[in-house]
Design a protein around this motif. Structure first.
Motif, short mmCIF file in Angstrom:
data_model
loop_
_atom_site.label_atom_id
_atom_site.label_comp_id
_atom_site.label_asym_id
_atom_site.label_seq_id
_atom_site.Cartn_x
_atom_site.Cartn_y
_atom_site.Cartn_z
N PRO A 1 0.80 -1.22 0.00
CA PRO A 1 0.00 0.00 0.00
C PRO A 1 0.83 1.27 0.00
CG PRO A 1 0.06 -0.95 2.19
CD PRO A 1 0.78 -1.91 1.30
N ASP A 2 2.12 1.20 0.37
CA ASP A 2 2.91 2.43 0.48
C ASP A 2 3.24 2.99 -0.90
OD1 ASP A 2 4.51 -0.02 0.40
OD2 ASP A 2 6.21 1.35 0.26
N TYR B 1 -4.28 10.80 4.72
CA TYR B 1 -4.29 9.39 4.31
C TYR B 1 -2.92 8.99 3.74
CZ TYR B 1 -5.53 5.13 1.82
OH TYR B 1 -5.56 3.83 1.35
N ALA B 2 -2.35 9.86 2.90
CA ALA B 2 -1.05 9.54 2.29
C ALA B 2 0.04 9.44 3.34
CB ALA B 2 -0.69 10.60 1.25
N ASP C 1 -0.32 8.89 6.72
CA ASP C 1 -0.55 7.89 7.75
C ASP C 1 -0.65 6.47 7.19
OD1 ASP C 1 -0.51 9.94 9.51
OD2 ASP C 1 -2.68 10.00 9.86
N LYS C 2 -1.29 6.31 6.03
CA LYS C 2 -1.55 4.98 5.50
C LYS C 2 -0.57 4.55 4.41
CE LYS C 2 -5.20 4.56 8.12
NZ LYS C 2 -5.18 3.63 9.28
N LEU C 3 -0.11 5.51 3.60
CA LEU C 3 0.75 5.17 2.46
C LEU C 3 2.23 5.40 2.73
CD1 LEU C 3 -1.40 6.59 -0.47
CD2 LEU C 3 -1.44 4.31 0.54
N ASP C 4 2.54 6.01 3.87
CA ASP C 4 3.93 6.21 4.28
C ASP C 4 4.72 6.99 3.22
OD1 ASP C 4 6.05 6.02 6.05
OD2 ASP C 4 6.83 4.19 5.11
#
Length: 728
Positions: free
Chosen positions: A543-544, A595-596, A598-601
């Motif tokens: 997901p990153d 979101y980018a 926190d979730k996609l690093d």
């Protein structure tokens, strides 16, 4: 005011005169040695050196190049002298000069440079082998033998009857020449060949060695003689003329190229140079001299000695003339073994290990070996023709060679890759590889070809149709510039790489009745969808991503194109004017950013504006665009205020030549970067994970990307790997 082209008397005395003396000292022993190797009268070498210096120097197209008798022509001349006689050889020299003049008038000089370098190097190596084999007999106290093969066969007998004095003198010359290159530079100002021959001559006069010496009847004037018409068939005469003209021309042009690299400000006029060489050969032949050509050793010596104009070349010829008239007695004291030692070393040095290593590295070693063998076994002209045929055969093989490979993939699908020109010559190999594919397997045929003829296209089409009719699945993707759809429309043509790139990046062209989305998707499936498949498969559980990329909604900005990125690299957010709203109900950018982070690093946050932005133009002109757009552009009012107050980015953009609207667009990028840095989530990412925040500006007029910093703008170049840059 004096220039390099017209240095005046002072410049000639200071630069050209000393250079001419150095070249004269180099040319003198070499000219005598070439005459000896050619089986010609010794005085013919002096005549050729004088004529080459004066006539070619005055009329040629190079101001630095030095002409005279050359070892590369010695083999041809020696064979012609044996076959036709010396007077007929002079006639051949005149005819070769006429051919060179015709070459110059027809402006084919540049075409001669198209001869493969490996053939030229191999020709010179073959000449070197022949010279060394012939002169080693003189070095041992004997006489030259006709052909190289006869020289080899006669060598054991010659070794049984070595003359010690000649061998000693010849080895002394070779030893002095080899050792001379290791002496200090200030000592090597004196040419090694002159020192070696002079020392050997003195030693032979002091010691009772009983060596043979150069036979010279009379002076230079006594050696002058008119050419005579040869007897017998004219075919071998014309072929010899052609061989002399071609070899002399090619060596001259290669020498000119080397000299031009030393003096790039003084480019040679190749056609005029051939005219000058032709005139020199006609004159030399009429006076009883050897053929002449530009000699790379003397030319480079002339350039390194500081010559500025053609006066150095002409003066060197004058010094040869004075020597031949006034000091001919010295020539008679030179041992023939001394000149033989000089020629043996020259012959060995023509076989250059650097050329052999280069031929091996470039895959041309077979051509090199074939050419050398043909020159030694047959003759120079036939060897050159055979070498050219071999080089063309190798070129043809490389051009038509195609790579075909059928391999199974981990998912059970088969991939058939076809790379290179796909012609009827590839049909047997293509058939064999296609036969490896199992009957029920799904197949992708990847055509990376730039040339596709009817035979290969028909085979692929029939094979594809046959498998599909049997219920199989075949995807034909065309990555190269040639297309199967074009194969039946006309004669096959080689596609251009630029055309393939243009097809990949050019925008749609609207045409009636065509759905551009459908057409584009079909082209994508036909072209490179299968290439993305493996990349996307690897991203399914990753997901990153690398970069949060905020840019304008303008359709002319294609983030993946201008950043050379692929799937999974950019998390792209687009809106009108690439704005970051602060407050209010629109939290779309903030939500995507959080979101980018926190979730996609993501490790990089980028804002990218562009020139000619409609949002910036409306903001600058305060256009009332309606409720929706006016409400949105209200988020950019701080940008307009900063611009009006003299933001440093605006000043930098103005100095770079950008207009007010583009200046405002760059200030907008800087302001949005400041806004993003103020976000708590961004500050936390910068502090904890080293997240970088940067601004970019895409200039549509130049298709270049510019970095926007808090204080100015900067250009990117290939030397930079990060975003740090020097301000413009």
């Amino acid at each position: 005011m004096m220039t390099d082209n017209d240095p005046g008397p002072t410049g000639i005395l200071r630069q050209d005169l000393p250079a001419s003396l150095v070249v004269f000292l180099v040319a003198l022993p070499l000219s005598l040695g070439v005459a000896l190797a050619s089986g010609a009268p010794v005085v013919a070498g002096l005549i050729a050196a004088a004529v080459g210096g004066v006539v070619a120097g005055l009329l040629g197209g190079s101001s630095i190049q030095v002409s005279g008798p050359t070892a590369s022509l010695a083999v041809v001349v020696a064979g012609a002298v044996q076959q036709f006689g010396w007077a007929a050889m002079c006639f051949i020299t005149v005819g070769a000069g006429v051919l060179q003049i015709l070459f110059g008038l027809s402006r084919v000089a540049r075409a001669a440079l198209g001869i493969a370098p490996v053939v030229v190097h191999a020709m010179l190596a073959g000449i070197g082998v022949i010279i060394a084999l012939q002169q080693v007999h003189v070095l041992l106290g004997g006489a030259t033998v006709g052909s190289p093969w006869e020289s080899v066969l006669a060598l054991p007998r010659q070794l049984m009857s070595v003359h010690g004095g000649d061998l000693f003198v010849g080895l002394l010359v070779i030893g002095l020449l080899i050792g001379w290159q290791y002496l200090p530079r200030r000592v090597r100002v004196v040419p090694g060949p002159l020192v070696a021959v002079a020392v050997a001559t003195v030693v032979s006069l002091v010691l009772p060695l009983g060596v043979d010496r150069v036979r010279l009847d009379g002076s230079l004037l006594d050696g002058i003689g008119l050419p005579a018409l040869p007897h017998g068939g004219w075919a071998p005469i014309v072929l010899t003329m052609l061989a002399v003209a071609l070899i002399a021309s090619v060596e001259t042009l290669l020498s000119a190229v080397a000299v031009d690299k030393l003096r790039p400000e003084r480019r040679t006029d190749f056609d005029r140079e051939l005219l000058g060489q032709g005139a020199a050969n006609m004159t030399s032949g009429m006076l009883g001299g050897l053929p002449v050509a530009a000699v790379i050793v003397r030319s480079i010596t002339n350039a390194n000695a500081g010559a500025r104009t053609r006066a150095a070349t002409v003066l060197h010829g004058c010094w040869v003339l004075v020597f031949a008239l006034a000091l001919v007695g010295l020539v008679r004291q030179i041992p023939t073994a001394a000149l033989a030692g000089l020629l043996v070393l020259i012959g060995v040095q023509l076989v250059k290990l650097a050329h052999i290593r280069r031929a091996r590295r470039t895959g041309d070693l077979y051509v090199y070996v074939i050419t050398v063998a043909a020159v030694v076994a047959l003759n120079l002209l036939q060897g050159m023709v055979i070498g050219l045929i071999a080089s063309f055969a190798l070129l043809l093989w490389r051009v038509v060679k195609v790579s075909v490979a059928a391999t199974p993939r981990p998912d059970g699908r088969w991939l058939v890759r076809v790379e290179g020109p796909c012609t009827f010559l590839a049909v047997p190999k293509l058939t064999a590889e296609l036969a490896k594919v199992p009957a029920r397997a799904e197949v992708t045929v990847e055509l990376s070809v730039d040339f596709l003829d009817h035979a290969a296209c028909e085979l692929l089409a029939e094979w594809t149709a046959g498998r599909e009719s049997a219920g199989g699945a075949v995807d034909v993707v065309e990555l190269g510039t040639a297309r199967m759809a074009w194969a039946h429309d006309g004669p096959p043509e080689r596609g251009q790489a630029r055309e393939a790139v243009d097809q990949a990046i050019r925008p749609w062209r609207r045409s009636g009745g065509v759905d551009p989305i459908a057409a584009g998707i079909a082209a994508y499936h036909r072209g490179h969808a299968h290439l993305l498949r493996s990349h996307l498969d690897g991203l399914r559980h990753r997901p990153d991503t690398d970069t949060f990329f905020l840019t304008c909604a303008d359709a002319r900005i294609v983030p993946n194109v201008i950043t050379s990125s692929g799937p999974g690299d950019l998390f792209t957010v687009r809106n009108v004017g690439n704005l970051v709203p602060v407050g209010g109900s629109d939290v779309s950018v903030e939500a995507a950013l959080i979101y980018a982070l926190d979730k996609l690093d993501v490790r990089s946050v980028v804002v990218c504006g562009h020139s000619g932005c409609g949002a910036m133009e409306a903001l600058y002109k305060q256009v009332q665009a309606g409720p929706g757009l006016d409400d949105w552009l209200a988020h950019a009012q701080p940008t307009l205020t900063a611009y009006q107050q003299g933001h440093p980015v605006a000043a930098a953009a103005a100095r770079a030549g950008f207009g007010p609207i583009d200046q405002l667009g760059m200030v907008n990028v800087a302001r949005q970067v400041e806004t993003l840095i103020a976000y708590p989530a961004v500050r936390s990412g910068m502090r904890e994970r080293g997240v970088a925040v940067s601004g970019l500006f895409f200039d549509l007029a130049t298709a270049r990307v510019i970095e926007v910093t808090a204080e100015g703008i900067a250009e990117f170049d290939d030397r930079r790997s990060g975003l740090a840059a020097e301000p413009v």
